[in-house]
Design a protein around this motif. Structure first.
Motif, PDB file in Angstrom:
ATOM      1  N   ASN A  87      12.050   0.479  -4.529  1.00 41.72           N
ATOM      2  CA  ASN A  87      12.528   2.018  -4.703  1.00 41.72           C
ATOM      3  C   ASN A  87      12.163   2.284  -6.205  1.00 41.72           C
ATOM      4  O   ASN A  87      12.948   2.832  -6.812  1.00 41.72           O
ATOM      5  CB  ASN A  87      13.926   1.450  -4.681  1.00 41.72           C
ATOM      6  N   CYS A  88      11.098   1.925  -6.434  1.00 43.11           N
ATOM      7  CA  CYS A  88      10.571   2.220  -7.976  1.00 43.11           C
ATOM      8  C   CYS A  88      10.291   4.003  -8.003  1.00 43.11           C
ATOM      9  O   CYS A  88       9.938   4.642  -7.021  1.00 43.11           O
ATOM     10  CB  CYS A  88       8.918   1.817  -8.116  1.00 43.11           C
ATOM     11  N   LYS A  89      10.768   4.304  -8.814  1.00 44.15           N
ATOM     12  CA  LYS A  89      10.669   5.908  -9.314  1.00 44.15           C
ATOM     13  C   LYS A  89       9.288   6.251  -9.778  1.00 44.15           C
ATOM     14  O   LYS A  89       8.906   6.295 -11.096  1.00 44.15           O
ATOM     15  CB  LYS A  89      11.462   6.503 -10.143  1.00 44.15           C
ATOM     16  N   VAL A  90       8.133   6.166  -8.823  1.00 46.75           N
ATOM     17  CA  VAL A  90       6.785   6.418  -9.619  1.00 46.75           C
ATOM     18  C   VAL A  90       6.306   7.779  -8.742  1.00 46.75           C
ATOM     19  O   VAL A  90       5.012   7.842  -8.772  1.00 46.75           O
ATOM     20  CB  VAL A  90       5.960   5.230  -9.120  1.00 46.75           C
ATOM     21  N   ASP A  91       6.945   8.740  -8.082  1.00 49.20           N
ATOM     22  CA  ASP A  91       6.249   9.748  -7.457  1.00 49.20           C
ATOM     23  C   ASP A  91       5.911  10.720  -8.749  1.00 49.20           C
ATOM     24  O   ASP A  91       6.208  10.850  -9.849  1.00 49.20           O
ATOM     25  CB  ASP A  91       7.508  10.322  -6.856  1.00 49.20           C
ATOM     26  N   SER A 115      -9.825  -3.776   2.806  1.00 51.49           N
ATOM     27  CA  SER A 115     -10.601  -3.145   1.994  1.00 51.49           C
ATOM     28  C   SER A 115     -10.481  -1.660   1.998  1.00 51.49           C
ATOM     29  O   SER A 115     -10.368  -0.820   1.100  1.00 51.49           O
ATOM     30  CB  SER A 115     -12.293  -3.382   2.476  1.00 51.49           C
ATOM     31  N   TRP A 116     -10.211  -1.078   3.320  1.00 52.20           N
ATOM     32  CA  TRP A 116     -10.134   0.289   3.460  1.00 52.20           C
ATOM     33  C   TRP A 116      -8.677   0.617   3.004  1.00 52.20           C
ATOM     34  O   TRP A 116      -8.592   1.836   2.496  1.00 52.20           O
ATOM     35  CB  TRP A 116     -10.110   0.498   5.013  1.00 52.20           C
ATOM     36  N   LEU A 117      -7.591  -0.179   3.000  1.00 54.62           N
ATOM     37  CA  LEU A 117      -6.596   0.189   2.510  1.00 54.62           C
ATOM     38  C   LEU A 117      -6.616   0.488   1.087  1.00 54.62           C
ATOM     39  O   LEU A 117      -6.258   1.287   0.373  1.00 54.62           O
ATOM     40  CB  LEU A 117      -5.458  -1.177   2.607  1.00 54.62           C
ATOM     41  N   TYR A 118      -7.188  -0.662   0.319  1.00 55.36           N
ATOM     42  CA  TYR A 118      -7.344  -0.488  -1.290  1.00 55.36           C
ATOM     43  C   TYR A 118      -8.170   0.761  -1.577  1.00 55.36           C
ATOM     44  O   TYR A 118      -7.793   1.582  -2.624  1.00 55.36           O
ATOM     45  CB  TYR A 118      -8.130  -1.700  -1.729  1.00 55.36           C
ATOM     46  N   THR A 119      -9.535   1.030  -0.936  1.00 57.16           N
ATOM     47  CA  THR A 119     -10.180   2.050  -1.081  1.00 57.16           C
ATOM     48  C   THR A 119      -9.713   3.603  -1.065  1.00 57.16           C
ATOM     49  O   THR A 119      -9.638   4.282  -1.726  1.00 57.16           O
ATOM     50  CB  THR A 119     -11.418   1.975  -0.157  1.00 57.16           C
ATOM     51  N   SER A 120      -8.784   3.663   0.256  1.00 56.05           N
ATOM     52  CA  SER A 120      -8.029   4.775   0.573  1.00 56.05           C
ATOM     53  C   SER A 120      -7.088   4.854  -0.551  1.00 56.05           C
ATOM     54  O   SER A 120      -6.784   6.207  -0.887  1.00 56.05           O
ATOM     55  CB  SER A 120      -7.411   4.818   2.004  1.00 56.05           C
ATOM     56  N   ALA A 121      -6.247   4.153  -0.933  1.00 56.47           N
ATOM     57  CA  ALA A 121      -5.073   4.322  -1.643  1.00 56.47           C
ATOM     58  C   ALA A 121      -5.660   4.700  -2.984  1.00 56.47           C
ATOM     59  O   ALA A 121      -4.940   5.339  -3.720  1.00 56.47           O
ATOM     60  CB  ALA A 121      -4.440   3.066  -1.691  1.00 56.47           C
ATOM     61  N   LYS A 122      -6.610   4.151  -3.631  1.00 53.44           N
ATOM     62  CA  LYS A 122      -7.064   4.418  -4.774  1.00 53.44           C
ATOM     63  C   LYS A 122      -7.787   5.914  -4.823  1.00 53.44           C
ATOM     64  O   LYS A 122      -7.278   6.820  -5.733  1.00 53.44           O
ATOM     65  CB  LYS A 122      -8.017   3.438  -5.234  1.00 53.44           C
ATOM     66  N   ARG A 123      -8.357   6.185  -3.597  1.00 49.65           N
ATOM     67  CA  ARG A 123      -9.263   7.607  -3.716  1.00 49.65           C
ATOM     68  C   ARG A 123      -8.045   8.503  -3.328  1.00 49.65           C
ATOM     69  O   ARG A 123      -8.214   9.697  -3.949  1.00 49.65           O
ATOM     70  CB  ARG A 123     -10.037   7.474  -2.597  1.00 49.65           C
ATOM     71  N   ASN A 124      -6.922   8.504  -2.986  1.00 49.47           N
ATOM     72  CA  ASN A 124      -5.942   9.446  -2.783  1.00 49.47           C
ATOM     73  C   ASN A 124      -4.833   9.178  -3.607  1.00 49.47           C
ATOM     74  O   ASN A 124      -3.643  10.013  -3.461  1.00 49.47           O
ATOM     75  CB  ASN A 124      -5.334   9.373  -1.118  1.00 49.47           C
ATOM     76  N   GLN A 125      -4.848   8.393  -4.506  1.00 46.82           N
ATOM     77  CA  GLN A 125      -3.803   8.092  -5.548  1.00 46.82           C
ATOM     78  C   GLN A 125      -2.467   7.845  -5.153  1.00 46.82           C
ATOM     79  O   GLN A 125      -1.571   8.481  -5.098  1.00 46.82           O
ATOM     80  CB  GLN A 125      -3.734   9.510  -6.576  1.00 46.82           C
ATOM     81  N   VAL A 126      -2.337   7.024  -4.244  1.00 47.33           N
ATOM     82  CA  VAL A 126      -1.150   6.501  -3.602  1.00 47.33           C
ATOM     83  C   VAL A 126      -0.362   5.977  -4.537  1.00 47.33           C
ATOM     84  O   VAL A 126      -0.756   4.826  -5.101  1.00 47.33           O
ATOM     85  CB  VAL A 126      -1.244   5.658  -2.115  1.00 47.33           C
ATOM     86  N   ALA A 132       4.976  -9.619  -8.156  1.00 46.53           N
ATOM     87  CA  ALA A 132       4.849 -11.008  -7.999  1.00 46.53           C
ATOM     88  C   ALA A 132       3.552 -11.064  -7.414  1.00 46.53           C
ATOM     89  O   ALA A 132       3.107 -12.068  -6.541  1.00 46.53           O
ATOM     90  CB  ALA A 132       5.774 -11.423  -7.093  1.00 46.53           C
ATOM     91  N   GLY A 133       2.327 -10.399  -7.863  1.00 44.52           N
ATOM     92  CA  GLY A 133       1.179 -10.538  -7.572  1.00 44.52           C
ATOM     93  C   GLY A 133       0.734  -9.611  -6.120  1.00 44.52           C
ATOM     94  O   GLY A 133      -0.284  -9.789  -5.582  1.00 44.52           O
ATOM     95  N   MET A 134       1.646  -9.163  -5.655  1.00 50.07           N
ATOM     96  CA  MET A 134       1.536  -8.429  -4.433  1.00 50.07           C
ATOM     97  C   MET A 134       1.649  -7.005  -4.522  1.00 50.07           C
ATOM     98  O   MET A 134       2.294  -6.336  -5.368  1.00 50.07           O
ATOM     99  CB  MET A 134       2.481  -8.744  -3.401  1.00 50.07           C
ATOM    100  N   ASN A 135       1.086  -6.099  -3.850  1.00 53.82           N
ATOM    101  CA  ASN A 135       1.008  -4.474  -4.026  1.00 53.82           C
ATOM    102  C   ASN A 135       1.858  -3.886  -2.851  1.00 53.82           C
ATOM    103  O   ASN A 135       1.845  -4.411  -1.586  1.00 53.82           O
ATOM    104  CB  ASN A 135      -0.618  -4.078  -3.885  1.00 53.82           C
ATOM    105  N   TYR A 136       2.450  -3.170  -3.267  1.00 53.15           N
ATOM    106  CA  TYR A 136       3.687  -2.458  -2.510  1.00 53.15           C
ATOM    107  C   TYR A 136       3.224  -0.863  -2.568  1.00 53.15           C
ATOM    108  O   TYR A 136       3.107  -0.400  -3.606  1.00 53.15           O
ATOM    109  CB  TYR A 136       5.209  -2.638  -2.867  1.00 53.15           C
ATOM    110  N   TYR A 137       3.098  -0.206  -1.490  1.00 58.83           N
ATOM    111  CA  TYR A 137       2.369   1.165  -1.448  1.00 58.83           C
ATOM    112  C   TYR A 137       3.694   2.184  -0.745  1.00 58.83           C
ATOM    113  O   TYR A 137       4.594   1.685  -0.047  1.00 58.83           O
ATOM    114  CB  TYR A 137       1.218   1.362  -0.308  1.00 58.83           C
TER     115      TYR A 137
END
Length: 273
Positions: A87-91, A115-126, A132-137
């Motif tokens: 529930n981070c406020k990062v919009d 790999s496609w998840l990482y690339t797409s998230a970065k390209r589309n600024q998600v 704890a070392g894990m990414n949440y989108y």
């Protein structure tokens, strides 16, 4: 070393000797903005000894006692952190509390590769939270990026690119262009693109092509010894209802054969007079 201590301006190599580190590390400090440097030309840059001392003074060494070492977070603590991360406020505009899902959930729900998840998230600024070392989108952004439309949900049978090529006798470029031009539902799972079989069959009208009751312009031209242009003119002048399948116009055999028989009886020839 004594000579270096007396110099105010140092090359990167001399600065490395004075600091007791490698020249590459000096470049790293400069690139990270921790150490100021002045570029004189494309091949020459200098570092002031005063800037080295300023950098060192701004980063004093803090002794870490054994009793003050941070303890490893317990499992309940990590779970709490992960829950808070969702529930981070990062919009971008800071007006919405976003709901977050882990990368593992994204890959499972939307069937995408890591790999496609990482690339797409970065390209589309998600928006991403790292806990704890894990990414949440952001779930909202993932839905917009990988979500399935109502058309996709309604499709029962799918074809891979290879299957579509073999079934309809099309090239890969033709499959892609037809899918785009005619808005055929597609989906992508684990790097593989799938196309709606029903929509392609409606477009290609395989039921009509395979029933043997229609000519293509080429088939009619070969049978009656004329050009495909003449076939088209005859069909148009005699108001024969053609069926368009892809880029081809299919001509009913019964109607066309009847017209050609009448032309032969009247003119003694199939060609246009």
């Amino acid at each position: 070393m004594i000579d270096l201590q007396q110099q105010e301006y140092l090359t990167f190599a001399k600065a490395a000797i004075l600091m007791g580190c490698s020249r590459q590390y000096v470049y790293k400090l400069v690139n990270e903005g921790k150490l100021a440097a002045s570029r004189i030309s494309s091949r020459m840059a200098f570092v002031r000894k005063a800037d080295i001392e300023k950098m060192l003074a701004g980063n004093p060494y803090h002794r870490v006692l054994p009793t003050s070492r941070p303890k490893k977070a317990s499992v309940p603590t990590l779970r709490k952190e992960v829950s808070e991360a969702k529930n981070c406020k990062v919009d971008s505009d800071g007006t919405e509390v976003l709901d977050y899902i882990s990368g593992e959930e994204v890959m499972r729900i939307y069937k995408v590769k890591k790999s496609w998840l990482y690339t797409s998230a970065k390209r589309n600024q998600v928006p991403v939270c790292r806990i704890a070392g894990m990414n949440y989108y952001s779930r909202k952004h993932m839905d917009a990026l990988f979500g399935k439309s109502a058309d996709v949900e309604a499709v029962n049978e799918w074809l891979t690119m290879k299957e579509a090529q073999e079934l309809f006798g099309m090239s890969a470029a033709s499959v892609r262009s037809n899918a785009y031009r005619h808005h055929i539902p597609t989906k992508r799972e684990y790097g593989q693109t799938y196309y709606s079989k029903d929509h392609f069959e409606q477009l290609r009208r395989t039921d009509i092509v395979d029933d043997g009751n229609y000519y293509t312009a080429k088939e009619a031209a070969e049978k009656y010894g004329m050009s495909t242009a003449n076939v088209g003119i005859i069909a148009k002048n005699n108001s024969i209802a053609t069926v368009k399948v892809g880029v081809k116009n299919l001509i009913p055999k019964t109607d066309f054969d009847k017209i050609m028989a009448e032309r032969l009886a009247q003119y003694g020839s199939y060609s246009i007079l």
